[in-house]
Scaffold this motif. Structure first.
Motif, PDB file in Angstrom:
ATOM      1  N   ARG A   1       0.829  -1.205   0.000  1.00 30.23           N
ATOM      2  CA  ARG A   1       0.000   0.000   0.000  1.00 30.23           C
ATOM      3  C   ARG A   1       0.865   1.258   0.000  1.00 30.23           C
ATOM      4  N   GLN A   2       2.126   1.066   0.390  1.00 33.12           N
ATOM      5  CA  GLN A   2       3.059   2.180   0.460  1.00 33.12           C
ATOM      6  C   GLN A   2       4.389   1.714  -0.100  1.00 33.12           C
ATOM      7  N   ILE A   3       5.168   2.654  -0.599  1.00 35.61           N
ATOM      8  CA  ILE A   3       6.564   2.307  -0.897  1.00 35.61           C
ATOM      9  C   ILE A   3       7.459   3.362  -0.234  1.00 35.61           C
ATOM     10  N   PRO A   4       8.669   2.938   0.143  1.00 35.02           N
ATOM     11  CA  PRO A   4       9.540   3.882   0.850  1.00 35.02           C
ATOM     12  C   PRO A   4      10.164   4.906  -0.102  1.00 35.02           C
ATOM     13  N   ILE A   5      10.432   6.073   0.434  1.00 36.84           N
ATOM     14  CA  ILE A   5      11.193   7.078  -0.315  1.00 36.84           C
ATOM     15  C   ILE A   5      12.596   7.075   0.294  1.00 36.84           C
ATOM     16  N   ARG A   6      13.578   6.831  -0.555  1.00 39.50           N
ATOM     17  CA  ARG A   6      14.950   6.743  -0.038  1.00 39.50           C
ATOM     18  C   ARG A   6      15.772   7.946  -0.466  1.00 39.50           C
ATOM     19  N   LYS A   7      16.698   8.297   0.410  1.00 41.99           N
ATOM     20  CA  LYS A   7      17.659   9.349   0.060  1.00 41.99           C
ATOM     21  C   LYS A   7      18.992   8.932   0.657  1.00 41.99           C
ATOM     22  N   ASP A   8      20.020   8.917  -0.151  1.00 41.73           N
ATOM     23  CA  ASP A   8      21.357   8.490   0.289  1.00 41.73           C
ATOM     24  C   ASP A   8      21.304   7.148   1.021  1.00 41.73           C
ATOM     25  N   GLY A   9      20.501   6.259   0.503  1.00 44.28           N
ATOM     26  CA  GLY A   9      20.448   4.913   1.089  1.00 44.28           C
ATOM     27  C   GLY A   9      19.565   4.805   2.322  1.00 44.28           C
ATOM     28  N   HIS A  10      18.987   5.911   2.789  1.00 40.17           N
ATOM     29  CA  HIS A  10      18.114   5.854   3.963  1.00 40.17           C
ATOM     30  C   HIS A  10      16.676   6.121   3.577  1.00 40.17           C
ATOM     31  N   VAL A  11      15.768   5.523   4.317  1.00 43.59           N
ATOM     32  CA  VAL A  11      14.356   5.780   4.073  1.00 43.59           C
ATOM     33  C   VAL A  11      13.988   7.080   4.785  1.00 43.59           C
ATOM     34  N   ILE A  12      13.507   8.048   4.032  1.00 42.58           N
ATOM     35  CA  ILE A  12      13.168   9.343   4.642  1.00 42.58           C
ATOM     36  C   ILE A  12      11.661   9.592   4.654  1.00 42.58           C
ATOM     37  N   GLY A  13      10.908   8.689   4.037  1.00 42.09           N
ATOM     38  CA  GLY A  13       9.461   8.876   4.023  1.00 42.09           C
ATOM     39  C   GLY A  13       8.813   7.761   3.223  1.00 42.09           C
ATOM     40  N   ALA A  14       7.527   7.931   2.928  1.00 39.02           N
ATOM     41  CA  ALA A  14       6.808   6.888   2.189  1.00 39.02           C
ATOM     42  C   ALA A  14       5.711   7.520   1.336  1.00 39.02           C
ATOM     43  N   VAL A  15       5.410   6.843   0.236  1.00 42.23           N
ATOM     44  CA  VAL A  15       4.304   7.282  -0.615  1.00 42.23           C
ATOM     45  C   VAL A  15       3.140   6.321  -0.425  1.00 42.23           C
ATOM     46  N   ASP A  16       1.961   6.890  -0.252  1.00 39.06           N
ATOM     47  CA  ASP A  16       0.752   6.053  -0.216  1.00 39.06           C
ATOM     48  C   ASP A  16       0.333   5.771  -1.640  1.00 39.06           C
ATOM     49  N   LEU A  17       0.157   4.495  -1.950  1.00 41.34           N
ATOM     50  CA  LEU A  17      -0.127   4.161  -3.355  1.00 41.34           C
ATOM     51  C   LEU A  17      -1.590   4.411  -3.725  1.00 41.34           C
ATOM     52  N   ILE A  18      -2.449   4.560  -2.745  1.00 43.01           N
ATOM     53  CA  ILE A  18      -3.847   4.848  -3.085  1.00 43.01           C
ATOM     54  C   ILE A  18      -4.042   6.359  -3.271  1.00 43.01           C
ATOM     55  N   SER A  19      -3.629   7.128  -2.262  1.00 44.61           N
ATOM     56  CA  SER A  19      -3.823   8.578  -2.365  1.00 44.61           C
ATOM     57  C   SER A  19      -2.731   9.233  -3.211  1.00 44.61           C
ATOM     58  N   GLU A  20      -1.661   8.535  -3.439  1.00 49.84           N
ATOM     59  CA  GLU A  20      -0.474   9.027  -4.154  1.00 49.84           C
ATOM     60  C   GLU A  20       0.135  10.251  -3.491  1.00 49.84           C
ATOM     61  N   ARG A  21      -0.023  10.300  -2.163  1.00 51.84           N
ATOM     62  CA  ARG A  21       0.611  11.387  -1.444  1.00 51.84           C
ATOM     63  C   ARG A  21       1.921  10.902  -0.837  1.00 51.84           C
ATOM     64  N   ALA A  22       2.902  11.807  -0.858  1.00 53.75           N
ATOM     65  CA  ALA A  22       4.217  11.457  -0.299  1.00 53.75           C
ATOM     66  C   ALA A  22       4.365  12.119   1.068  1.00 53.75           C
ATOM     67  N   TRP A  23       4.893  11.360   2.020  1.00 54.26           N
ATOM     68  CA  TRP A  23       5.052  11.850   3.388  1.00 54.26           C
ATOM     69  C   TRP A  23       6.513  11.753   3.797  1.00 54.26           C
ATOM     70  N   GLU A  24       6.956  12.834   4.425  1.00 56.96           N
ATOM     71  CA  GLU A  24       8.328  12.828   4.931  1.00 56.96           C
ATOM     72  C   GLU A  24       8.285  12.497   6.419  1.00 56.96           C
ATOM     73  N   TYR A  25       9.126  11.531   6.834  1.00 55.29           N
ATOM     74  CA  TYR A  25       9.154  11.127   8.240  1.00 55.29           C
ATOM     75  C   TYR A  25       9.869  12.156   9.100  1.00 55.29           C
ATOM     76  N   HIS A  26       9.381  12.291  10.340  1.00 60.63           N
ATOM     77  CA  HIS A  26      10.109  13.062  11.360  1.00 60.63           C
ATOM     78  C   HIS A  26      10.118  12.212  12.613  1.00 60.63           C
ATOM     79  N   ASP A  27      11.258  12.231  13.310  1.00 63.30           N
ATOM     80  CA  ASP A  27      11.361  11.395  14.503  1.00 63.30           C
ATOM     81  C   ASP A  27      10.312  11.760  15.536  1.00 63.30           C
TER      82      ASP A  27
END
Ligand SMILES: Nc1nc2c(ncn2[C@@H]2O[C@H](COP(=O)(O)OP(=O)(O)OP(=O)(O)O)[C@@H](O)[C@H]2O)c(=O)[nH]1
Ligand SMILES: [Mg+2]
Length: 626
Positions: free
Chosen positions: A135-161
């Motif tokens: 339902r989601q795929i990870p968004i990676r930057k420099d080898g790290h996952v920094i967020g995820a995209v929802d495949l239904i809404s097609e919205r991208a979310w950036e993670y914060h600790d």
């Protein structure tokens, strides 16, 4: 209230996940830990009541999941983000498949993931006949996952600790992958929905709401298993998962229809001075203090804080029963009058870690005998038996950790200090040739004497034939009424052969004898029969027989090939293995093994299959011990 179980292998992050979900709105959740570290956590989310049930991972805790899952509206299978861990999830996938429960897969520890998400899903898919869809795929930057995209809404979310994710623009680099993953999700969903299929064929973009609706439907029917991802320890992906649960987990009416009971006992414990407590979930109206459940009145019901008295439970609600000793987790699907029999999927694995249990203080025998059945009522993974050789109590557990937990409980709550001893496989003996034996029993002591004379022919029988007694007495040499006494005497002699073991597989024919009109008696002929056979066996000689068990090992297919050397190394004979028609990715491996090797099999199997395999053993035959 909705109830969700969190299951998965050891150290997958289940406890961390439960904590993160329960604290999303900031309020302190109410958690109650029961026997064996199973836990229930109550909290509110967007104005609704939730409870999460959770047990530690590992084979030792697997039997506890049956009642938990029966009480749940859905399950979250928490899996570590590595393909290597997929096989550890196989027992859980198997369970949720058999239970046909609405199941979310949560790919945790995405913060330290090395493997691609699609590869993790593919590895899990090997053990799941229903499609697992991202339902989601990870968004990676420099080898790290920094967020995820929802495949239904097609919205991208950036993670914060430990903070809410924020919307971000879908990075250019991930657009193709996103489109591909979304197309795959829609294709899977369209398999179960005509309207969506038509839209896809006609190249129309489906509405987001419609896709959510179909997703909910396929989840609830257990047609597909959606996979979400995140990091429980960083608080990433928690809001997405909780919102999916809120929108898609069916309510209690569905669970009632699936389980068909008035209430379910999900977890249980015994508490010193208080007795048994069972966490029950009401599935329908009518569960209240004083009301009949499982054939007798419920005592009081308290909240998970262990104190606050609750009145009647509304359908869906949970509470801890107190002073309600008749409720048991071995049959936890309660109706007002009794129980609904457990469905097959709830059956616990055989408790193959079996040991003799003895109180350190002999005077505690009776207390131990009273305590053990109580534990069986709160722990579906235990079994009780008796060692035929010594008459001592045999306790079966799921493994050493489970045993330790049980011993600790028996000491803490029941004040019983116990010792364990290995269970020795019972040996037998049998004769190797034939003999004819005459024996005269005669005694003259004061009053009535004793006289009996018998001639017997002793011969071996085939393995498993046991004992056969015949007679060919002519002319009343041994009067008819004494013949059963000769047989009874022979049977007594079978209790222990010359080597001290019970004797099997031999035939005795009484061919002749003598009697005395006054001095003969049942007793005299019995003694003669016993002594004649004893002497015959000593003369012929015996060999020792050991029990051989037929063993059926249920094992992830990846490990099945490796079992042959393991079984042979334990003096077993491999019969073969084939795919288990009832469980995708699992094999049934059959072998004959000396019963004496079973404890070692239990040990080695755990190591060779990372704790995933289980087995059932039944006595097959006896064979000569070399
Ligand atoms: N890096 C990382 N570590 C995590 C994550 N979630 C949990 N952990 C860590 O993984 C370890 C196990 O977490 P638990 O929540 O205790 O795992 P569990 O599934 O409850 O384990 P058992 O109860 O033993 O079956 C802990 O050290 C956690 O801090 C995560 O998302 N990322
Ligand atoms: Mg845990």
């Amino acid at each position: 209230m909705k109830v969700v179980s969190i299951v998965g292998p050891s150290q997958a992050g289940k406890t961390t996940l439960a904590e993160a979900l329960a604290t999303l709105e900031g309020a302190k959740p109410r958690k109650h830990v029961l026997f064996g570290e199973t836990a229930v956590t109550r909290f509110a989310f967007m104005g609704e009541d939730w409870a999460l049930l959770e047990a530690p991972g590992g084979a030792d805790h697997l039997p506890q999941l049956g009642p938990m899952l029966a009480a749940s509206d859905a399950v979250v299978l928490c899996v570590p983000a590595e393909t290597e861990a997929a096989v550890l999830c196989a027992p859980y996938l198997r369970l949720v498949e058999a239970a046909a429960l609405p199941t979310f897969i949560f790919i945790n520890k995405i913060d330290i993931a090395q493997d691609r998400t699609s590869e993790i899903v593919a590895a899990l898919q090997a053990f799941c006949p229903h499609g697992i869809v991202l339902r989601q795929i990870p968004i990676r930057k420099d080898g790290h996952v920094i967020g995820a995209v929802d495949l239904i809404s097609e919205r991208a979310w950036e993670y914060h600790d430990h903070a809410r994710s924020s919307l971000m623009e879908l990075p250019e680099s991930i657009r193709d992958r996103e489109a591909e993953a979304r197309a795959e999700l829609l294709e899977h969903l369209a398999d179960f929905d005509e309207a969506l299929l038509t839209e896809l064929i006609e190249d129309q973009a489906p509405m987001t709401d419609e896709v959510y609706e179909v997703s909910t439907k396929v989840l609830q029917h257990h047609d597909l298993l959606p996979a979400l991802l995140g990091s429980a320890s960083h608080g990433n992906g928690m809001m997405r998962l909780m919102k999916s649960l809120r929108h898609e987990v069916p309510d209690v009416a569905e669970t009632r229809a699936r389980i068909g009971a008035l209430a379910v006992g999900a977890l249980a414990d015994t508490v010193k001075h208080l007795g048994k407590t069972v966490l029950i979930r009401a599935l329908a109206e009518g569960v209240a203090p004083g009301a009949k459940l499982c054939g007798a009145a419920v005592g009081s019901i308290v909240d998970v804080d262990g104190k606050t008295q609750l009145g009647a439970l509304k359908p869906g609600e949970i509470g801890l029963t107190v002073k309600t000793d008749h409720l048991s987790l071995s049959g936890p699907l309660y109706t007002a009058e009794g129980i609904v029999p457990n469905p097959d999927w709830m059956a616990a694995h055989a408790a193959n870690h079996r040991l003799i249990l003895e109180p350190e203080n002999e005077r505690d025998e009776t207390r131990l005998a009273a305590a053990l059945p109580k534990l069986l009522e709160i722990d579906p993974g235990l079994s009780l038996g008796t060692d035929p050789a010594t008459g001592k109590t045999v306790l079966g557990t799921q493994g050493p950790l489970h045993l330790r937990r049980v011993l600790e409980k028996l000491e803490a709550d029941f004040g019983l200090k116990l010792a364990t001893a290995p269970l020795v496989a019972a040996l037998c003996e049998t004769i190797t040739g034939t003999a004819q034996k005459q024996y005269r029993h005669r005694k003259q002591s004061g009053g009535a004497g004793q006289f009996a004379d018998v001639v017997i022919e002793v011969s071996p029988l085939g393995r498993g034939e046991g004992f056969r007694f015949t007679e060919t007495v002519k002319g009343g040499a041994v009067p008819r009424n004494y013949i059963p006494s000769v047989e009874a005497g022979a049977r007594e002699a079978l209790a222990a052969g010359p080597k001290g073991h019970p004797v099997v597989d031999l035939a005795v024919n009484l061919s002749d004898g003598k009697h005395h009109a006054v001095d003969s008696s049942d007793h005299a002929f019995r003694t003669a029969g016993k002594m004649a056979l004893r002497e015959a066996m000593a003369e012929i000689g015996t060999v020792v027989l050991q029990p051989v068990s037929k063993v059926v090992i249920s094992v992830p297919s990846t490990y099945a090939g490796g079992l042959s050397p393991l079984v042979s190394g334990l003096k077993g004979q491999v019969l073969g293995f084939s795919a288990d028609p009832a469980a995708k990715g699992w094999d049934l491996f059959e072998a004959l093994m000396p019963a004496a090797s079973l404890p070692e099999l239990f040990q080695s199997l755990g190591g060779a299959t990372r704790g995933t395999a289980s087995f059932a053993a039944t006595l097959d035959h006896y064979e000569e011990q070399y």
